[in-house]
Design a protein around this motif. Structure first.
Motif, PDB file in Angstrom:
ATOM      1  N   ARG A 344      48.258  46.121  53.506  1.00  0.00           N
ATOM      2  CA  ARG A 344      47.174  47.101  53.609  1.00  0.00           C
ATOM      3  C   ARG A 344      45.944  46.584  52.855  1.00  0.00           C
ATOM      4  O   ARG A 344      46.023  46.159  51.712  1.00  0.00           O
ATOM      5  N   THR A 345      44.790  46.702  53.538  1.00  0.00           N
ATOM      6  CA  THR A 345      43.547  46.222  52.937  1.00  0.00           C
ATOM      7  C   THR A 345      43.162  47.071  51.723  1.00  0.00           C
ATOM      8  O   THR A 345      42.597  46.554  50.747  1.00  0.00           O
ATOM      9  N   ALA A 346      43.517  48.334  51.768  1.00  0.00           N
ATOM     10  CA  ALA A 346      43.160  49.219  50.646  1.00  0.00           C
ATOM     11  C   ALA A 346      43.934  48.894  49.389  1.00  0.00           C
ATOM     12  O   ALA A 346      43.518  49.292  48.281  1.00  0.00           O
ATOM     13  N   LEU A 347      45.050  48.182  49.487  1.00  0.00           N
ATOM     14  CA  LEU A 347      45.878  47.852  48.322  1.00  0.00           C
ATOM     15  C   LEU A 347      45.680  46.413  47.850  1.00  0.00           C
ATOM     16  O   LEU A 347      46.516  45.871  47.119  1.00  0.00           O
ATOM     17  N   MET A 348      44.556  45.804  48.214  1.00  0.00           N
ATOM     18  CA  MET A 348      44.281  44.437  47.728  1.00  0.00           C
ATOM     19  C   MET A 348      44.091  44.446  46.213  1.00  0.00           C
ATOM     20  O   MET A 348      43.405  45.336  45.675  1.00  0.00           O
ATOM     21  N   PRO A 349      44.660  43.454  45.509  1.00  0.00           N
ATOM     22  CA  PRO A 349      44.477  43.390  44.043  1.00  0.00           C
ATOM     23  C   PRO A 349      43.017  43.098  43.708  1.00  0.00           C
ATOM     24  O   PRO A 349      42.257  42.519  44.501  1.00  0.00           O
ATOM     25  N   LEU A 350      42.597  43.443  42.508  1.00  0.00           N
ATOM     26  CA  LEU A 350      41.245  43.167  42.038  1.00  0.00           C
ATOM     27  C   LEU A 350      41.162  41.740  41.484  1.00  0.00           C
ATOM     28  O   LEU A 350      42.112  41.239  40.851  1.00  0.00           O
ATOM     29  N   PRO A 351      40.050  41.021  41.674  1.00  0.00           N
ATOM     30  CA  PRO A 351      39.912  39.648  41.154  1.00  0.00           C
ATOM     31  C   PRO A 351      39.535  39.660  39.674  1.00  0.00           C
ATOM     32  O   PRO A 351      39.119  40.681  39.123  1.00  0.00           O
ATOM     33  N   LEU A 352      39.689  38.460  39.033  1.00  0.00           N
ATOM     34  CA  LEU A 352      39.308  38.251  37.636  1.00  0.00           C
ATOM     35  C   LEU A 352      38.070  37.356  37.643  1.00  0.00           C
ATOM     36  O   LEU A 352      38.143  36.163  37.910  1.00  0.00           O
ATOM     37  N   ALA A 353      36.927  37.953  37.400  1.00  0.00           N
ATOM     38  CA  ALA A 353      35.661  37.218  37.390  1.00  0.00           C
ATOM     39  C   ALA A 353      35.331  36.848  35.959  1.00  0.00           C
ATOM     40  O   ALA A 353      35.100  37.720  35.105  1.00  0.00           O
ATOM     41  N   ALA A 354      35.318  35.559  35.637  1.00  0.00           N
ATOM     42  CA  ALA A 354      35.022  35.056  34.288  1.00  0.00           C
ATOM     43  C   ALA A 354      33.612  34.509  34.256  1.00  0.00           C
ATOM     44  O   ALA A 354      33.180  33.768  35.147  1.00  0.00           O
ATOM     45  N   ARG A 355      32.842  34.884  33.232  1.00  0.00           N
ATOM     46  CA  ARG A 355      31.479  34.422  33.101  1.00  0.00           C
ATOM     47  C   ARG A 355      31.429  32.941  32.767  1.00  0.00           C
ATOM     48  O   ARG A 355      32.270  32.412  32.048  1.00  0.00           O
ATOM     49  N   GLY A 356      30.405  32.302  33.287  1.00  0.00           N
ATOM     50  CA  GLY A 356      30.214  30.875  33.042  1.00  0.00           C
ATOM     51  C   GLY A 356      31.140  29.989  33.844  1.00  0.00           C
ATOM     52  O   GLY A 356      31.258  28.795  33.548  1.00  0.00           O
ATOM     53  N   THR A 357      31.800  30.527  34.840  1.00  0.00           N
ATOM     54  CA  THR A 357      32.724  29.764  35.694  1.00  0.00           C
ATOM     55  C   THR A 357      32.310  29.944  37.148  1.00  0.00           C
ATOM     56  O   THR A 357      31.523  30.839  37.491  1.00  0.00           O
ATOM     57  N   PRO A 358      32.868  29.104  38.051  1.00  0.00           N
ATOM     58  CA  PRO A 358      32.565  29.310  39.467  1.00  0.00           C
ATOM     59  C   PRO A 358      33.013  30.672  39.985  1.00  0.00           C
ATOM     60  O   PRO A 358      32.555  31.102  41.056  1.00  0.00           O
ATOM     61  N   ALA A 359      33.874  31.384  39.267  1.00  0.00           N
ATOM     62  CA  ALA A 359      34.354  32.700  39.698  1.00  0.00           C
ATOM     63  C   ALA A 359      33.537  33.834  39.070  1.00  0.00           C
ATOM     64  O   ALA A 359      33.964  34.989  39.104  1.00  0.00           O
ATOM     65  N   GLU A 360      32.328  33.514  38.547  1.00  0.00           N
ATOM     66  CA  GLU A 360      31.524  34.571  37.909  1.00  0.00           C
ATOM     67  C   GLU A 360      31.104  35.636  38.911  1.00  0.00           C
ATOM     68  O   GLU A 360      31.039  36.819  38.574  1.00  0.00           O
ATOM     69  N   GLY A 361      30.844  35.264  40.149  1.00  0.00           N
ATOM     70  CA  GLY A 361      30.425  36.230  41.168  1.00  0.00           C
ATOM     71  C   GLY A 361      31.558  36.696  42.057  1.00  0.00           C
ATOM     72  O   GLY A 361      31.321  37.236  43.154  1.00  0.00           O
ATOM     73  N   PHE A 362      32.790  36.527  41.594  1.00  0.00           N
ATOM     74  CA  PHE A 362      33.954  36.911  42.412  1.00  0.00           C
ATOM     75  C   PHE A 362      34.257  38.389  42.139  1.00  0.00           C
ATOM     76  O   PHE A 362      34.827  38.733  41.110  1.00  0.00           O
ATOM     77  N   GLY A 363      33.856  39.231  43.097  1.00  0.00           N
ATOM     78  CA  GLY A 363      34.074  40.665  42.947  1.00  0.00           C
ATOM     79  C   GLY A 363      34.871  41.227  44.113  1.00  0.00           C
ATOM     80  O   GLY A 363      35.361  40.480  44.984  1.00  0.00           O
ATOM     81  N   PRO A 364      35.026  42.572  44.161  1.00  0.00           N
ATOM     82  CA  PRO A 364      35.796  43.182  45.249  1.00  0.00           C
ATOM     83  C   PRO A 364      35.240  42.887  46.634  1.00  0.00           C
ATOM     84  O   PRO A 364      35.999  42.762  47.607  1.00  0.00           O
ATOM     85  N   ALA A 365      33.893  42.715  46.766  1.00  0.00           N
ATOM     86  CA  ALA A 365      33.311  42.466  48.081  1.00  0.00           C
ATOM     87  C   ALA A 365      33.546  41.034  48.556  1.00  0.00           C
ATOM     88  O   ALA A 365      33.406  40.731  49.746  1.00  0.00           O
TER      89      ALA A 365
END
Length: 447
Positions: A344-365
């Motif tokens: 189910r798309t509604a039950l997708m886990p939330l990401p871990l966005a760490a500052r200063g890393t390539p995943a800084e802009g990794f959000g739910p969208a």
């Protein structure tokens, strides 16, 4: 003028030398120990077919007129003057008498007459003389029993007819003993084989089997874990404390190699860029998924974020340790499977966005693909969610199990985000099972 002057130019004849004294006769050759005497060759036998030869005539002195001239006559010198008188000649010395009278020569034993059919040349060879004088130079043992004379080869004997070969004698069925003695009865194998050999053979067989079994057991123990494979109950209990007893670099390795884990069987490499401190399971951290996992309870939640080697994709991996027992984990897995809660798309886990890393802009969208694993052998729930590292939004996310199917033309499938989520979830699941003492399954690989 005197008479000496008249004969001064005449040739002088030298005086006749005196006769040498007579030497003692040498001993016979057969009596000299340093001389080897060959046996004299007997006279050639008379041929009865030939006429008797006349005895040689006694040598008669030739008459003076018939005597051959050995030297030409020397012309006498002209008698110009009377010859000088010859010098006086000394009388010959008397020969010394022999000190020892000579011994009579011993005649060697007569040799046996040679065969009449032998050629004459055979008796003139050295081999014939050596064969007949062997008794003189052989050892004393050989002289006592003289070897028979070597028979001469036949001149041209006529070939005798070859007798037919004797008939082959059949091989007896049983060994034939001496006359009047019956062969002993054949003993059985048990009687002929000593009992000690049987015991030794049995002991060797038992020892060989024991050594082979020991080698196999040692090999199995060496390849197995140090303390052996734990029971399911022991592994489940150990899995509850794996998050506490295992280093974070073991549960979430700094670098994870995914062989053939990418699209088309390509190799993938993921690098850890952030690790969140352990926390409680709340909706702020896991989103709506926390409500569905609440029946199993939450002991601790661990999370980490990875980036691929091209720094294009970012993936967040989470591992929630529950408080449920084995039956509770079985019920949780059955409920997720029955209601398809993991897709189910509604039950997708939330990401871990760490500052200063390539995943800084990794959000739910930016979430594009995800997967949720309910483990029943250990009390752990593993999940992973992936997205683009440039922060783009994804309007049609797709579960990882669907995105990895061949022929899928969606953005998560073609970009490899589904392979990233599935590959990292598989690696983290293998590390938690290994920390609990469970060997990896054939479809899992330790990072």
């Amino acid at each position: 003028m005197s008479a000496d002057a008249d004969y001064a130019d005449a040739p002088r004849i030298p005086p006749i030398p005196p006769r040498p004294p007579r030497r003692p006769a040498a001993p016979p050759a057969d009596e000299d120990p340093k001389t080897t005497v060959l046996r004299p060759v007997p006279a050639e036998p008379a041929d009865p077919a030939a006429p008797a030869a006349a005895p040689p005539a006694a040598r008669q002195p030739l008459p003076a007129e018939a005597a051959p001239a050995s030297t030409p006559p020397v012309a006498p010198a002209p008698p110009t003057a009377p010859a000088a008188p010859p010098a006086p000649v000394a009388p010959p010395r008397p020969s010394a008498p022999p000190t020892t009278p000579p011994r009579p020569r011993a005649e060697p034993p007569a040799a046996p007459p040679p065969p009449t059919d032998a050629p004459r040349s055979f008796r003139d060879t050295a081999a014939f003389h050596l064969a007949n004088s062997a008794s003189l130079w052989d050892e004393p043992a050989a002289r006592t029993s003289p070897a028979p004379a070597q028979a001469p080869p036949p001149t041209a004997p006529a070939p005798a007819p070859t007798p037919p070969p004797p008939a082959p004698t059949p091989w007896p069925a049983t060994p034939v003993g001496p006359t009047g003695v019956e062969p002993a009865p054949r003993r059985s194998l048990a009687e002929r084989l000593p009992s000690t050999r049987i015991v030794a053979a049995a002991v060797s067989l038992v020892l060989g089997i024991g050594l082979m079994g020991g080698a196999a057991a040692g090999s199995w123990l060496t390849e197995s874990p140090a303390k052996g494979t734990p029971t399911p109950e022991a592994a489940f209990a150990k899995g509850q404390d794996a998050w506490r007893n295992t280093p974070v670099d073991t549960l979430f390795p700094r670098t994870v190699e995914g062989l053939a884990a990418g699209p088309g069987g390509a190799d993938r490499t993921w690098i850890r860029i952030a690790v969140a401190p352990d926390a409680d399971c709340t909706a702020a951290v896991e989103g709506p998924l926390a409500k569905e996992l609440a029946p199993a309870g939450c002991a601790r939640l661990l999370r980490a974020t990875y980036v691929d080697a091209t720094r294009t994709d970012v993936i967040t991996v989470g591992a929630q340790t529950t408080k449920a027992d084995r039956s509770g984990m079985m019920d949780l897995n059955a409920r997720f499977s029955t209601h398809n809660l993991a897709t189910r798309t509604a039950l997708m886990p939330l990401p871990l966005a760490a500052r200063g890393t390539p995943a800084e802009g990794f959000g739910p969208a930016q979430r594009a693909s995800w997967t949720v694993r309910i483990l029943t052998d250990i009390p752990v729930v593993v999940y992973a969610v992936s997205g683009f590292a440039d922060g783009r939004e994804v309007t049609d996310p797709q579960p990882a199990d669907a995105a990895v199917q061949p022929g899928t033309a969606t953005a998560p499938a073609e970009s490899g985000l589904g392979h990233d989520a599935k590959g990292l979830a598989d690696k983290v699941t293998a590390t938690f099972r290994a920390a609990s003492g469970i060997p990896a399954s054939p479809t899992e690989e330790a990072p």
